[in-house]
Design an enzyme around this catalytic site. Structure first.
Site, mmCIF file in Angstrom:
data_model
loop_
_atom_site.group_PDB
_atom_site.id
_atom_site.type_symbol
_atom_site.label_atom_id
_atom_site.label_comp_id
_atom_site.label_asym_id
_atom_site.label_seq_id
_atom_site.Cartn_x
_atom_site.Cartn_y
_atom_site.Cartn_z
ATOM 1 N N ASP A 56 0.829 -1.191 -0.054
ATOM 2 C CA ASP A 56 -0.023 -0.085 -0.104
ATOM 3 C C ASP A 56 0.850 1.269 0.052
ATOM 4 O O ASP A 56 1.482 1.657 1.232
ATOM 5 C CB ASP A 56 -0.858 -0.096 1.116
ATOM 6 C CG ASP A 56 -1.802 1.109 1.231
ATOM 7 O OD1 ASP A 56 -1.560 2.071 0.603
ATOM 8 O OD2 ASP A 56 -2.648 0.967 2.092
ATOM 9 N N GLY A 92 4.572 -1.826 17.477
ATOM 10 C CA GLY A 92 4.153 -2.652 16.499
ATOM 11 C C GLY A 92 5.013 -2.636 15.391
ATOM 12 O O GLY A 92 4.325 -2.260 14.152
ATOM 13 N N GLU A 149 7.702 -5.637 18.611
ATOM 14 C CA GLU A 149 6.744 -6.243 17.971
ATOM 15 C C GLU A 149 6.357 -7.733 18.820
ATOM 16 O O GLU A 149 7.064 -8.249 18.965
ATOM 17 C CB GLU A 149 7.086 -6.813 16.514
ATOM 18 C CG GLU A 149 6.673 -7.594 15.816
ATOM 19 C CD GLU A 149 4.970 -7.068 15.295
ATOM 20 O OE1 GLU A 149 4.788 -5.840 15.201
ATOM 21 O OE2 GLU A 149 4.044 -7.894 15.559
ATOM 22 N N GLU A 176 2.115 2.595 13.364
ATOM 23 C CA GLU A 176 0.957 2.287 12.433
ATOM 24 C C GLU A 176 0.055 1.745 13.096
ATOM 25 O O GLU A 176 0.216 0.260 13.011
ATOM 26 C CB GLU A 176 1.658 1.817 10.958
ATOM 27 C CG GLU A 176 0.539 2.125 9.919
ATOM 28 C CD GLU A 176 -0.487 1.086 9.828
ATOM 29 O OE1 GLU A 176 -1.501 1.209 10.598
ATOM 30 O OE2 GLU A 176 -0.343 0.175 8.811
ATOM 31 N N GLU A 208 -9.536 -3.534 15.252
ATOM 32 C CA GLU A 208 -8.164 -4.243 15.769
ATOM 33 C C GLU A 208 -7.768 -3.478 16.929
ATOM 34 O O GLU A 208 -6.818 -3.941 17.871
ATOM 35 C CB GLU A 208 -7.177 -3.962 14.994
ATOM 36 C CG GLU A 208 -6.979 -4.806 13.599
ATOM 37 C CD GLU A 208 -5.786 -4.481 13.013
ATOM 38 O OE1 GLU A 208 -4.739 -4.480 13.562
ATOM 39 O OE2 GLU A 208 -5.795 -4.513 11.550
ATOM 40 N N HIS A 243 -5.272 0.151 1.312
ATOM 41 C CA HIS A 243 -5.899 -1.106 1.696
ATOM 42 C C HIS A 243 -6.967 -0.922 2.860
ATOM 43 O O HIS A 243 -7.772 -1.917 3.120
ATOM 44 C CB HIS A 243 -4.716 -2.116 2.433
ATOM 45 C CG HIS A 243 -4.216 -1.712 3.704
ATOM 46 N ND1 HIS A 243 -3.239 -0.658 3.940
ATOM 47 C CD2 HIS A 243 -4.638 -2.267 4.692
ATOM 48 C CE1 HIS A 243 -3.355 -0.604 5.314
ATOM 49 N NE2 HIS A 243 -4.136 -1.681 5.772
HETATM 50 C C1 LIG Z 1 -0.708 -2.313 11.251
HETATM 51 S S1 LIG Z 1 0.745 -3.505 11.624
HETATM 52 C C2 LIG Z 1 2.157 -2.335 11.254
HETATM 53 C C3 LIG Z 1 3.364 -3.071 10.993
HETATM 54 C C4 LIG Z 1 4.641 -2.022 10.585
HETATM 55 N N1 LIG Z 1 4.854 -1.101 11.883
HETATM 56 C C5 LIG Z 1 4.291 -1.495 9.450
HETATM 57 O O1 LIG Z 1 4.190 -0.251 9.128
HETATM 58 O O2 LIG Z 1 4.503 -2.181 8.218
HETATM 59 C C6 LIG Z 1 0.783 -3.410 13.302
HETATM 60 C C7 LIG Z 1 1.640 -4.166 13.876
HETATM 61 O O3 LIG Z 1 1.615 -3.946 15.391
HETATM 62 C C8 LIG Z 1 1.772 -5.319 16.334
HETATM 63 N N2 LIG Z 1 1.052 -4.982 17.512
HETATM 64 C C9 LIG Z 1 -0.212 -4.758 17.553
HETATM 65 N N3 LIG Z 1 -0.347 -4.511 19.098
HETATM 66 C C10 LIG Z 1 0.946 -4.552 19.752
HETATM 67 C C11 LIG Z 1 1.161 -4.512 20.859
HETATM 68 N N4 LIG Z 1 0.406 -4.291 21.975
HETATM 69 N N5 LIG Z 1 2.585 -4.882 21.331
HETATM 70 C C12 LIG Z 1 3.383 -5.006 20.100
HETATM 71 N N6 LIG Z 1 3.148 -5.260 18.924
HETATM 72 C C13 LIG Z 1 1.944 -4.925 18.780
HETATM 73 C C14 LIG Z 1 0.998 -6.161 15.209
HETATM 74 O O4 LIG Z 1 1.545 -7.502 15.657
HETATM 75 C C15 LIG Z 1 1.275 -5.704 13.904
HETATM 76 O O5 LIG Z 1 2.528 -6.345 13.449
#
Ligand SMILES: C[S@@+](CC[C@H](N)C(=O)[O-])C[C@H]1O[C@@H](n2cnc3c(N)ncnc32)[C@H](O)[C@@H]1O
Length: 340
Positions: free
Chosen positions: A34, A61, A83, A126, A135, A282
């Site tokens: 995206d 994350g 992560e 993000e 989510e 997306h």
């Molecule tokens: C929308 S994705 C963004 C991934 C990356 N930052 C990117 O921009 O491509 C959100 C990510 O945050 C992680 N995540 C969500 N809640 C979290 C938490 N409480 N602690 C650590 N990781 C988390 C998810 O596993 C996921 O990989």
């Protein structure tokens, strides 16, 4: 006490299921591909490089680590890439491949239990889901902000806005009309299928689909705004706002569309938009269909309010409560869900 224990157990199972989704490549492929999303973050981080020069950053994350890499490219001296899912291993490889092992520390942990060695100057994340709140990742970012961000630190993005507009969905219209066309195709009248198709398509599940600007029947209304520097867990659990629209012209109203923008601070403000007026992302748009199509005319007034909140069954899922009145008519209510 037993109920509390059961809830905690359910919550941890739901979290496991959630992080499992992020352990697969597909979701990361969709996000990285995206270009509106990823370039939006890249621009916000790199175009304002003075802002991150020499700073410590927490990437909440981090996924495959791309935002952490952007931060180092922008001059950050130390990035903690937190992560929770197994994809953190891949983030480590990405960091190594880009020669940033001395700058980025990948931590495989939920941010709520991560041991970060210091307070940070900036947070990047993000966290946005469909209709912004699906989510429910924002509470984790707020937790991290309150625990790890130095007073006056930077948060990227720093604001989020939610919009609503009445719509005519041409895809739905042609799917419904299809049942009137079957006779012309095969000589069998199947027009009685239309109400059934209608009830299947226009149900209580929020849909995620792409609209074009022509589908939007009036100027949109911003119904909620979040200042991510200060917003609280409570505030984001219940996003509420009212709307008033005046329709552009004669059309069938199928329902309402939701979309969001997030804004990054800096010398050059960057806004990442998921609007039907902008480039496709997306996240597409989130659609709330009414139980019946309603004819509107130029200047027909539509008023109402909407509340977005996490589902009681699974807080990662989303509920919407919509109250609306068309042309000064009866006030109606419809409940929607995304997930449980
Ligand atoms: C929308 S994705 C963004 C991934 C990356 N930052 C990117 O921009 O491509 C959100 C990510 O945050 C992680 N995540 C969500 N809640 C979290 C938490 N409480 N602690 C650590 N990781 C988390 C998810 O596993 C996921 O990989």
């Amino acid at each position: 006490m037993a109920l509390l224990k059961k809830r905690k157990h359910e919550r941890s199972e739901q979290d496991q299921e959630y992080f499992q989704c992020y352990s697969d490549v597909s979701i990361h492929e969709e996000m990285i591909a995206d270009t509106v999303r990823t370039n939006g973050y890249k621009q916000a981080i790199l175009h304002n490089h003075c802002a991150l020069q020499g700073l410590t950053v927490l990437d909440v994350g981090a996924g495959t680590g791309i935002l952490s890499v952007f931060c180092v490219q922008a001059g950050a001296t130390r990035v903690y890439a937190v992560e929770a899912s197994a994809v953190s291993q891949l983030a480590s490889h990405v960091v190594t491949l880009n020669g940033m092992d001395n700058k980025v520390k990948v931590l495989n942990s939920p941010v709520e239990s991560a041991e970060i060695p210091e307070q940070v100057d900036a947070i990047v994340s993000e966290w946005m889901g469909y209709a912004l709140m699906y989510e429910s990742m924002l509470p984790s970012v707020i937790y991290a902000r309150d625990k790890w961000l130095k007073p006056g630190g930077i948060i990227l993005p720093s604001a989020a806005d939610l919009f609503i507009a009445p719509i005519n969905d041409r895809v739905v219209e042609s799917r419904l009309d299809f049942w009137n066309e079957v006779k012309g195709l095969y000589g069998v009248d199947m027009s009685c299928m239309r109400p059934f198709a209608h009830s299947c398509i226009m149900n209580k599940e929020m849909a995620v689909n792409l609209l074009s600007p022509e589908d939007v029947l009036s100027f949109p209304v911003r119904f909620a705004s979040l200042d991510l520097n200060v917003c609280t867990q409570e505030e984001v659990r219940n996003l509420h706002g009212s709307f008033q629209f005046s329709c552009f012209g004669s059309s069938l109203l199928h329902g309402f569309a939701l979309w969001f923008t997030v804004t990054f601070p800096g010398e050059k403000t960057v806004t990442l938009s998921t609007s039907p007026y902008g480039e496709e992302t997306h996240w597409k748009q989130t659609l709330l269909y009414l139980d019946e199509e309603i004819q509107v005319e130029q200047d027909t007034d539509i008023t109402g309010d909407i509340t977005l909140s996490p589902s009681d069954v699974n807080p990662r899922h989303l509920r919407a409560l919509l109250n609306y009145s068309i042309g000064g008519g009866l006030r109606r209510t419809k409940h929607f869900h995304m997930g449980t």
